[in-house]
Design a protein around this motif. Structure first.
Motif, PDB file in Angstrom:
ATOM      1  N   TYR A  22     -67.783  34.372  29.201  1.00 49.42           N
ATOM      2  CA  TYR A  22     -66.736  35.182  29.822  1.00 49.42           C
ATOM      3  C   TYR A  22     -67.095  35.457  31.273  1.00 49.42           C
ATOM      4  O   TYR A  22     -68.265  35.366  31.668  1.00 49.42           O
ATOM      5  CB  TYR A  22     -66.580  36.516  29.084  1.00 49.42           C
ATOM      6  N   GLU A  23     -66.073  35.797  32.046  1.00 47.85           N
ATOM      7  CA  GLU A  23     -66.251  36.250  33.421  1.00 47.85           C
ATOM      8  C   GLU A  23     -65.543  37.577  33.591  1.00 47.85           C
ATOM      9  O   GLU A  23     -64.484  37.802  33.008  1.00 47.85           O
ATOM     10  CB  GLU A  23     -65.675  35.247  34.426  1.00 47.85           C
ATOM     11  N   VAL A  24     -66.146  38.439  34.380  1.00 44.72           N
ATOM     12  CA  VAL A  24     -65.555  39.730  34.745  1.00 44.72           C
ATOM     13  C   VAL A  24     -65.455  39.763  36.253  1.00 44.72           C
ATOM     14  O   VAL A  24     -66.356  39.312  36.955  1.00 44.72           O
ATOM     15  CB  VAL A  24     -66.447  40.895  34.237  1.00 44.72           C
ATOM     16  N   LYS A  25     -64.336  40.272  36.755  1.00 49.98           N
ATOM     17  CA  LYS A  25     -64.189  40.486  38.187  1.00 49.98           C
ATOM     18  C   LYS A  25     -63.700  41.915  38.378  1.00 49.98           C
ATOM     19  O   LYS A  25     -62.778  42.364  37.694  1.00 49.98           O
ATOM     20  CB  LYS A  25     -63.202  39.501  38.801  1.00 49.98           C
ATOM     21  N   TYR A  26     -64.353  42.650  39.301  1.00 48.16           N
ATOM     22  CA  TYR A  26     -63.970  44.035  39.526  1.00 48.16           C
ATOM     23  C   TYR A  26     -63.967  44.346  41.021  1.00 48.16           C
ATOM     24  O   TYR A  26     -64.568  43.645  41.830  1.00 48.16           O
ATOM     25  CB  TYR A  26     -64.899  44.993  38.775  1.00 48.16           C
ATOM     26  N   GLY A  27     -63.255  45.420  41.344  1.00 46.80           N
ATOM     27  CA  GLY A  27     -63.176  45.867  42.731  1.00 46.80           C
ATOM     28  C   GLY A  27     -62.349  47.128  42.807  1.00 46.80           C
ATOM     29  O   GLY A  27     -61.857  47.631  41.785  1.00 46.80           O
ATOM     30  N   PRO A  28     -62.162  47.652  44.013  1.00 43.93           N
ATOM     31  CA  PRO A  28     -61.363  48.861  44.180  1.00 43.93           C
ATOM     32  C   PRO A  28     -59.939  48.631  43.666  1.00 43.93           C
ATOM     33  O   PRO A  28     -59.414  47.513  43.743  1.00 43.93           O
ATOM     34  CB  PRO A  28     -61.348  49.095  45.690  1.00 43.93           C
ATOM     35  N   SER A  41     -70.407  36.077  36.199  1.00 43.77           N
ATOM     36  CA  SER A  41     -70.175  34.895  35.363  1.00 43.77           C
ATOM     37  C   SER A  41     -71.211  34.772  34.251  1.00 43.77           C
ATOM     38  O   SER A  41     -72.233  35.448  34.256  1.00 43.77           O
ATOM     39  CB  SER A  41     -70.246  33.633  36.224  1.00 43.77           C
ATOM     40  N   ASN A  42     -70.917  33.872  33.319  1.00 42.40           N
ATOM     41  CA  ASN A  42     -71.832  33.499  32.253  1.00 42.40           C
ATOM     42  C   ASN A  42     -72.213  34.678  31.351  1.00 42.40           C
ATOM     43  O   ASN A  42     -73.364  34.834  30.964  1.00 42.40           O
ATOM     44  CB  ASN A  42     -73.082  32.817  32.822  1.00 42.40           C
ATOM     45  N   ILE A  43     -71.238  35.503  31.033  1.00 41.81           N
ATOM     46  CA  ILE A  43     -71.447  36.608  30.099  1.00 41.81           C
ATOM     47  C   ILE A  43     -71.268  36.039  28.692  1.00 41.81           C
ATOM     48  O   ILE A  43     -70.217  35.487  28.374  1.00 41.81           O
ATOM     49  CB  ILE A  43     -70.458  37.759  30.366  1.00 41.81           C
ATOM     50  N   THR A  47     -69.283  42.404  25.801  1.00 42.22           N
ATOM     51  CA  THR A  47     -69.596  43.676  26.458  1.00 42.22           C
ATOM     52  C   THR A  47     -70.355  43.373  27.741  1.00 42.22           C
ATOM     53  O   THR A  47     -71.004  42.330  27.872  1.00 42.22           O
ATOM     54  CB  THR A  47     -70.476  44.589  25.572  1.00 42.22           C
ATOM     55  N   TYR A  48     -70.250  44.303  28.686  1.00 46.49           N
ATOM     56  CA  TYR A  48     -71.023  44.170  29.919  1.00 46.49           C
ATOM     57  C   TYR A  48     -71.249  45.560  30.508  1.00 46.49           C
ATOM     58  O   TYR A  48     -70.348  46.398  30.490  1.00 46.49           O
ATOM     59  CB  TYR A  48     -70.306  43.281  30.945  1.00 46.49           C
ATOM     60  N   THR A  65     -61.809  34.109  29.836  1.00 46.03           N
ATOM     61  CA  THR A  65     -62.653  33.285  28.980  1.00 46.03           C
ATOM     62  C   THR A  65     -62.957  31.966  29.665  1.00 46.03           C
ATOM     63  O   THR A  65     -62.071  31.347  30.243  1.00 46.03           O
ATOM     64  CB  THR A  65     -61.924  33.011  27.652  1.00 46.03           C
ATOM     65  N   ASN A  66     -64.206  31.553  29.614  1.00 43.00           N
ATOM     66  CA  ASN A  66     -64.583  30.196  30.005  1.00 43.00           C
ATOM     67  C   ASN A  66     -64.528  29.373  28.725  1.00 43.00           C
ATOM     68  O   ASN A  66     -65.318  29.578  27.807  1.00 43.00           O
ATOM     69  CB  ASN A  66     -65.981  30.150  30.600  1.00 43.00           C
TER      70      ASN A  66
END
Length: 109
Positions: A22-28, A41-43, A47-48, A65-66
């Motif tokens: 999985y990949e997560v992207k976050y920001g304001p 990347s590469n989760i 959970t993270y 999802t990758n």
């Protein structure tokens, strides 16, 4: 579990067992997921634990999802959360000039 500088993320497993990672992207809040934000990347789990966040700040989070064959799903989100307020020693001084008109900091009531 959200603190002043950390947050735990959890999502459901991919419906079709195609997930390699999985990949997560976050920001304001309001950031453009296609052009900005912080990518993780590469989760390998659903959970993270995010660290290094700013105090009393609102964030948007996306997850994807990758899949097999080096393909990615679409970004899912945004999911929004705000980190907790931090206690401040008194006396405290703020001239409120850095906030938009008729607003106050997140932690002020």
């Amino acid at each position: 579990n959200i603190t002043t500088t950390e947050a735990d993320l959890t999502w459901d497993e991919a419906v079709y067992d195609w997930a390699q990672s999985y990949e997560v992207k976050y920001g304001p809040t309001g950031f453009d997921v296609n052009n900005s934000g912080t990518l993780i990347s590469n989760i390998l789990d659903t959970t993270y634990h995010l660290t290094g966040l700013q105090v009393s700040t609102t964030y948007d989070v996306y997850v994807r999802t990758n899949c097999e064959d080096n393909d990615n799903s679409s970004w899912d989100g945004p999911y929004t959360f705000t980190t907790n307020c931090q206690f401040t020693r008194l006396p405290y001084r703020d001239d409120f000039n850095s906030y938009p008109a008729h607003t106050s900091p997140i932690c002020w009531i």
